[in-house]
Design a protein around this motif. Sequence first.
Motif, PDB file in Angstrom:
ATOM      1  N   GLU A   1       0.829  -1.208   0.000  1.00 39.86           N
ATOM      2  CA  GLU A   1       0.000   0.000   0.000  1.00 39.86           C
ATOM      3  C   GLU A   1       0.863   1.258   0.000  1.00 39.86           C
ATOM      4  O   GLU A   1       0.562   2.234  -0.692  1.00 39.86           O
ATOM      5  CB  GLU A   1      -0.924  -0.010   1.223  1.00 39.86           C
ATOM      6  N   ILE A   2       1.946   1.237   0.772  1.00 38.52           N
ATOM      7  CA  ILE A   2       2.842   2.398   0.829  1.00 38.52           C
ATOM      8  C   ILE A   2       3.566   2.572  -0.508  1.00 38.52           C
ATOM      9  O   ILE A   2       3.761   3.690  -0.988  1.00 38.52           O
ATOM     10  CB  ILE A   2       3.841   2.261   1.997  1.00 38.52           C
ATOM     11  N   GLU A   3       3.955   1.463  -1.127  1.00 38.31           N
ATOM     12  CA  GLU A   3       4.586   1.548  -2.448  1.00 38.31           C
ATOM     13  C   GLU A   3       3.620   2.147  -3.472  1.00 38.31           C
ATOM     14  O   GLU A   3       4.024   2.967  -4.310  1.00 38.31           O
ATOM     15  CB  GLU A   3       5.059   0.161  -2.889  1.00 38.31           C
ATOM     16  N   ASP A   4       2.351   1.769  -3.399  1.00 39.70           N
ATOM     17  CA  ASP A   4       1.363   2.345  -4.307  1.00 39.70           C
ATOM     18  C   ASP A   4       1.204   3.841  -4.045  1.00 39.70           C
ATOM     19  O   ASP A   4       1.084   4.630  -4.989  1.00 39.70           O
ATOM     20  CB  ASP A   4       0.016   1.643  -4.139  1.00 39.70           C
TER      21      ASP A   4
ATOM     22  N   HIS B   1       2.004   7.174  -6.651  1.00 39.30           N
ATOM     23  CA  HIS B   1       1.197   8.373  -6.866  1.00 39.30           C
ATOM     24  C   HIS B   1       2.010   9.634  -6.577  1.00 39.30           C
ATOM     25  O   HIS B   1       1.936  10.618  -7.319  1.00 39.30           O
ATOM     26  CB  HIS B   1      -0.053   8.333  -5.985  1.00 39.30           C
ATOM     27  N   ILE B   2       2.788   9.593  -5.498  1.00 37.16           N
ATOM     28  CA  ILE B   2       3.622  10.752  -5.161  1.00 37.16           C
ATOM     29  C   ILE B   2       4.598  11.044  -6.293  1.00 37.16           C
ATOM     30  O   ILE B   2       4.765  12.192  -6.714  1.00 37.16           O
ATOM     31  CB  ILE B   2       4.362  10.520  -3.829  1.00 37.16           C
ATOM     32  N   LYS B   3       5.227  10.003  -6.828  1.00 38.47           N
ATOM     33  CA  LYS B   3       6.214  10.210  -7.890  1.00 38.47           C
ATOM     34  C   LYS B   3       5.560  10.656  -9.204  1.00 38.47           C
ATOM     35  O   LYS B   3       6.203  11.325 -10.019  1.00 38.47           O
ATOM     36  CB  LYS B   3       7.029   8.924  -8.098  1.00 38.47           C
ATOM     37  N   TYR B   4       4.307  10.308  -9.405  1.00 39.83           N
ATOM     38  CA  TYR B   4       3.612  10.777 -10.600  1.00 39.83           C
ATOM     39  C   TYR B   4       3.490  12.302 -10.577  1.00 39.83           C
ATOM     40  O   TYR B   4       3.712  12.970 -11.593  1.00 39.83           O
ATOM     41  CB  TYR B   4       2.225  10.136 -10.684  1.00 39.83           C
TER      42      TYR B   4
ATOM     43  N   PRO C   1       7.972  14.011  -9.413  1.00 35.57           N
ATOM     44  CA  PRO C   1       8.940  13.030  -9.942  1.00 35.57           C
ATOM     45  C   PRO C   1      10.298  13.034  -9.251  1.00 35.57           C
ATOM     46  O   PRO C   1      10.996  12.016  -9.275  1.00 35.57           O
ATOM     47  CB  PRO C   1       9.075  13.438 -11.415  1.00 35.57           C
ATOM     48  N   THR C   2      10.699  14.147  -8.657  1.00 32.16           N
ATOM     49  CA  THR C   2      12.052  14.214  -8.085  1.00 32.16           C
ATOM     50  C   THR C   2      12.120  13.726  -6.639  1.00 32.16           C
ATOM     51  O   THR C   2      13.199  13.664  -6.051  1.00 32.16           O
ATOM     52  CB  THR C   2      12.585  15.660  -8.134  1.00 32.16           C
ATOM     53  N   ILE C   3      10.968  13.373  -6.062  1.00 30.01           N
ATOM     54  CA  ILE C   3      10.958  12.919  -4.667  1.00 30.01           C
ATOM     55  C   ILE C   3      11.692  11.591  -4.536  1.00 30.01           C
ATOM     56  O   ILE C   3      11.515  10.677  -5.342  1.00 30.01           O
ATOM     57  CB  ILE C   3       9.499  12.767  -4.174  1.00 30.01           C
ATOM     58  N   LYS C   4      12.536  11.482  -3.515  1.00 29.97           N
ATOM     59  CA  LYS C   4      13.263  10.242  -3.269  1.00 29.97           C
ATOM     60  C   LYS C   4      12.328   9.170  -2.703  1.00 29.97           C
ATOM     61  O   LYS C   4      11.402   9.473  -1.953  1.00 29.97           O
ATOM     62  CB  LYS C   4      14.395  10.479  -2.255  1.00 29.97           C
ATOM     63  N   THR C   5      12.598   7.928  -3.072  1.00 34.30           N
ATOM     64  CA  THR C   5      11.867   6.811  -2.477  1.00 34.30           C
ATOM     65  C   THR C   5      12.552   6.452  -1.160  1.00 34.30           C
ATOM     66  O   THR C   5      13.711   6.053  -1.150  1.00 34.30           O
ATOM     67  CB  THR C   5      11.865   5.586  -3.404  1.00 34.30           C
TER      68      THR C   5
END
Length: 322
Positions: free
Chosen positions: A100-103, A107-110, A113-117
């Motif tokens: 769920e967190i990966e999903d 969405h956050i990266k969509y 885009p520059t946010i780190k995982t």
Amino acid sequence: MKKYFYLATIGLLLFSCDNKSKVEKAVEEIPVEMKVVRFEQAFFDAKPENLADVKAEYPDFFPEGTPDAVWIDKMQHPQWRELYQEVEKKYKNFGTQQSEIEDLFKHIKYYFPTIKTPTIYTVISEMDNNSKAIYANDKLVIALELYLGKDHKFYGEFPAYLRQNFEQRQMLPDIVSSFAFGVLPNPKDKDLLSMMISSGKELYLKDILLPEYSDAERIGYSEDQIKWSKENESYIWEYFVNDKLLYSTDSKLANRFINVAPFSKFYLEIDNESPGRIGQWVGWQIVRSFMENNPKVTIQDLIKMNEKDIFELSKYKPKKNE
């Protein structure tokens, strides 16, 4: 004419659904794999003689100056051990939550885009309601002891308005709140309207980042509290306008209408029926109205915009109940 209107409406709905599905399809294609570190398991499964090894592996979780005796006592204390056992019953396998967190981060990266995982760190902390989930650049720390369910025996000393959000389903909204803290600028103005719309920006982020969640889950209300808010929206707005509160910088207004509280403080009979943070909820509706009436505005535009400009362009007008 009616037939044309019906067909046009259906076409609009199909276009809206198709547009949404395009976003979700793009989100699905974004590669996100997150590492999970179970610090609470490493800590509570270790023996006192192995404390030095745990500290060497996880230095960020051991503040300097704290004697080893404090950590050893925590390892062995019956109440901490019982809490660990309760967390293990619910979260020994964290696979579902990880997915769920990966999903969520897809969405956050969509949208960003520059946010780190980040790496996910699960912990058992000090039951601090203000630190349930903390996102900080390359780390996401989740205090699992605060997601055991609102009726859990360990929550007896917490008031009901806080306990209602000690649910597993609140984990992702809490993560988004922490993420939002890092991307949303503080409002330049300190009046009630600016605070409301700033909160509305955060809640709008939950709209787009948690599309499968209900409004109640996004804001942390019960369904009854959402119903009350909708039914009384026009009266709340009239109260803010008639009492000239929107542009007031009275320092008490944040505690009355924005900050976490058992209810909002109108100083009227309705107070005990109202949910806390009603100013946040109204600010959310203003931001939604703004985005609906300004479809070319991106989420990055919204974040940067002055709250007053958002209000002026929102065309916000709450409907009166019949």
